[in-house]
Motif scaffolding. Structure first.
Motif, PDB file in Angstrom:
ATOM      1  N   PHE A   1       0.859  -1.185   0.000  1.00 31.64           N
ATOM      2  CA  PHE A   1       0.000   0.000   0.000  1.00 31.64           C
ATOM      3  C   PHE A   1       0.898   1.238   0.000  1.00 31.64           C
ATOM      4  CE2 PHE A   1      -2.601  -3.330   1.703  1.00 31.64           C
ATOM      5  CZ  PHE A   1      -3.903  -3.053   1.313  1.00 31.64           C
ATOM      6  N   PRO A   2       1.281   1.738  -1.200  1.00 32.50           N
ATOM      7  CA  PRO A   2       2.081   2.970  -1.232  1.00 32.50           C
ATOM      8  C   PRO A   2       1.202   4.140  -0.799  1.00 32.50           C
ATOM      9  CG  PRO A   2       2.132   1.784  -3.346  1.00 32.50           C
ATOM     10  CD  PRO A   2       1.010   1.221  -2.539  1.00 32.50           C
ATOM     11  N   THR A   3       1.370   4.557   0.446  1.00 34.10           N
ATOM     12  CA  THR A   3       0.391   5.465   1.059  1.00 34.10           C
ATOM     13  C   THR A   3       1.074   6.436   2.006  1.00 34.10           C
ATOM     14  OG1 THR A   3      -1.294   3.719   1.006  1.00 34.10           O
ATOM     15  CG2 THR A   3      -1.691   5.549   2.507  1.00 34.10           C
ATOM     16  N   ASP A   4       0.680   7.693   1.912  1.00 36.63           N
ATOM     17  CA  ASP A   4       1.009   8.671   2.943  1.00 36.63           C
ATOM     18  C   ASP A   4      -0.111   8.597   3.973  1.00 36.63           C
ATOM     19  OD1 ASP A   4       1.390  10.855   4.575  1.00 36.63           O
ATOM     20  OD2 ASP A   4       1.531  12.318   2.948  1.00 36.63           O
ATOM     21  N   ILE A   5       0.182   8.023   5.140  1.00 33.10           N
ATOM     22  CA  ILE A   5      -0.902   7.769   6.097  1.00 33.10           C
ATOM     23  C   ILE A   5      -1.385   9.034   6.793  1.00 33.10           C
ATOM     24  CG2 ILE A   5      -0.274   5.356   6.465  1.00 33.10           C
ATOM     25  CD1 ILE A   5       1.000   6.171   9.124  1.00 33.10           C
TER      26      ILE A   5
ATOM     27  N   ASP B   1      -2.590  11.332   4.962  1.00 29.97           N
ATOM     28  CA  ASP B   1      -3.584  11.745   3.969  1.00 29.97           C
ATOM     29  C   ASP B   1      -4.784  10.797   4.063  1.00 29.97           C
ATOM     30  OD1 ASP B   1      -5.122  12.140   1.638  1.00 29.97           O
ATOM     31  OD2 ASP B   1      -3.368  12.827   0.518  1.00 29.97           O
ATOM     32  N   ARG B   2      -5.900  11.282   4.599  1.00 35.01           N
ATOM     33  CA  ARG B   2      -7.064  10.428   4.806  1.00 35.01           C
ATOM     34  C   ARG B   2      -7.598   9.861   3.483  1.00 35.01           C
ATOM     35  NH1 ARG B   2      -9.847  10.675   9.705  1.00 35.01           N
ATOM     36  NH2 ARG B   2     -11.136   9.053   8.770  1.00 35.01           N
ATOM     37  N   ILE B   3      -7.461  10.614   2.402  1.00 33.93           N
ATOM     38  CA  ILE B   3      -7.931  10.122   1.102  1.00 33.93           C
ATOM     39  C   ILE B   3      -7.116   8.914   0.671  1.00 33.93           C
ATOM     40  CG2 ILE B   3      -8.188  10.690  -1.348  1.00 33.93           C
ATOM     41  CD1 ILE B   3      -8.786  13.574  -0.482  1.00 33.93           C
ATOM     42  N   GLN B   4      -5.791   9.002   0.819  1.00 32.10           N
ATOM     43  CA  GLN B   4      -4.948   7.862   0.468  1.00 32.10           C
ATOM     44  C   GLN B   4      -5.227   6.661   1.371  1.00 32.10           C
ATOM     45  OE1 GLN B   4      -0.748   8.469  -0.373  1.00 32.10           O
ATOM     46  NE2 GLN B   4      -1.081  10.663  -0.707  1.00 32.10           N
ATOM     47  N   LEU B   5      -5.557   6.911   2.635  1.00 31.69           N
ATOM     48  CA  LEU B   5      -5.845   5.823   3.574  1.00 31.69           C
ATOM     49  C   LEU B   5      -7.133   5.078   3.241  1.00 31.69           C
ATOM     50  CD1 LEU B   5      -4.909   6.856   7.225  1.00 31.69           C
ATOM     51  CD2 LEU B   5      -4.156   4.841   5.959  1.00 31.69           C
TER      52      LEU B   5
END
Length: 267
Positions: free
Chosen positions: A56-60, A62-66
């Motif tokens: 999961f390439p994610t900036d946690i 960022d709620r949208i990415q989560l």
């Protein structure tokens, strides 16, 4: 499906947790879900571990990415045997000397994002599951020039210990991992290595050993994991002595070091 969920999985102790959980508990896990911003770093683990990986390439922060994580949980409805919140960063410098975005960013990642991920995953935690929240020995005492980072880790420690009590009825153990300095990329992010106090440089721990103890302490049901005799001693004195007294001693040492650094060279 039985899984482990790990944030901060692209480096440092998050990546090391993936390696050691796969090695020790791989036969119980169908997948390990790795969450971090740097996909290429996580890709490097593929084929290296005896467990399937989902990235999961994610900036946690960022709620949208989560939402990707939330949707995956809702779709798969897995049994989460392990949740590891290892994402975090710190910056050295007096309050106000760093950009506001950096100071606020420590709070968003170290506190808010950790709580958000925990909230999302909790409904899927298996009874008798394990949660490892990476705090720091900085949680034991306010730290001048590391004030915001230390405060965020105090939050993680307090939150984790309370959560551990709340989840006892489900036999879920929450362990706050509180190492001292560890040889990871953290100090590249924190600032120049030369700014780090000498005692921290001399006491840097091996991340493999820190994670090994954290997993062992979690399995044993301990609410706090502190690695190494020096950090255990630090924890003891932080509880025993008034913080005002320790901070005065700290200030005196800093003034002495500053005086030595500004003294003219002797001929």
């Amino acid at each position: 499906m039985r899984i482990a969920v790990i944030t901060g999985a692209s480096s440092g102790m998050g990546m090391e947790c993936a390696v050691q959980l796969a090695d020790r508990y791989g036969r119980y896990l169908d997948e390990i879900w790795l969450i971090a911003r740097r996909k290429e770093k996580m890709e490097a683990l593929k084929g290296q571990l005896p467990v399937s990986l989902r990235l999961f390439p994610t900036d946690i922060t960022d709620r949208i990415q989560l939402e990707r994580l939330k949707m995956a949980l809702e779709e798969e409805k897995p049994k989460v045997l392990f949740l590891v919140n290892a994402a975090g960063f710190g910056k050295i410098g007096p309050v106000g000397s760093l950009p506001l975005e950096t100071e606020a960013g420590m709070i968003r990642l170290n506190c808010q994002a950790l709580c958000t991920v925990t909230h999302m995953v909790l409904p899927y935690m298996a009874d008798n599951g394990r949660i490892l929240q990476f705090a720091s020995s900085a949680a034991f005492l306010p730290q001048p020039r590391f004030a915001i980072y230390a405060a965020t880790k105090s939050f993680v420690l307090s939150y984790s210990r309370a959560l551990n009590v709340e989840l006892k009825s489900r036999r879920i153990c929450v362990t706050a991992v509180c190492p001292g300095p560890v040889k990871t990329e953290f100090f590249d992010t924190a600032g120049a290595f030369s700014q780090i106090p000498l005692y921290k440089r001399l006491s840097m721990a091996d991340p493999v050993k820190v994670v090994r103890k954290a997993i062992r302490d979690s399995a044993a049901g301990r609410s706090v994991s502190v690695y190494g005799p020096l950090m255990k001693l630090f924890s003891f004195f932080a509880k025993l002595l008034p913080h005002s007294l320790i901070l005065k001693g700290w200030e005196a040492l800093d003034m002495r070091a500053a005086a030595q650094n500004t003294a003219p060279p002797q001929e």
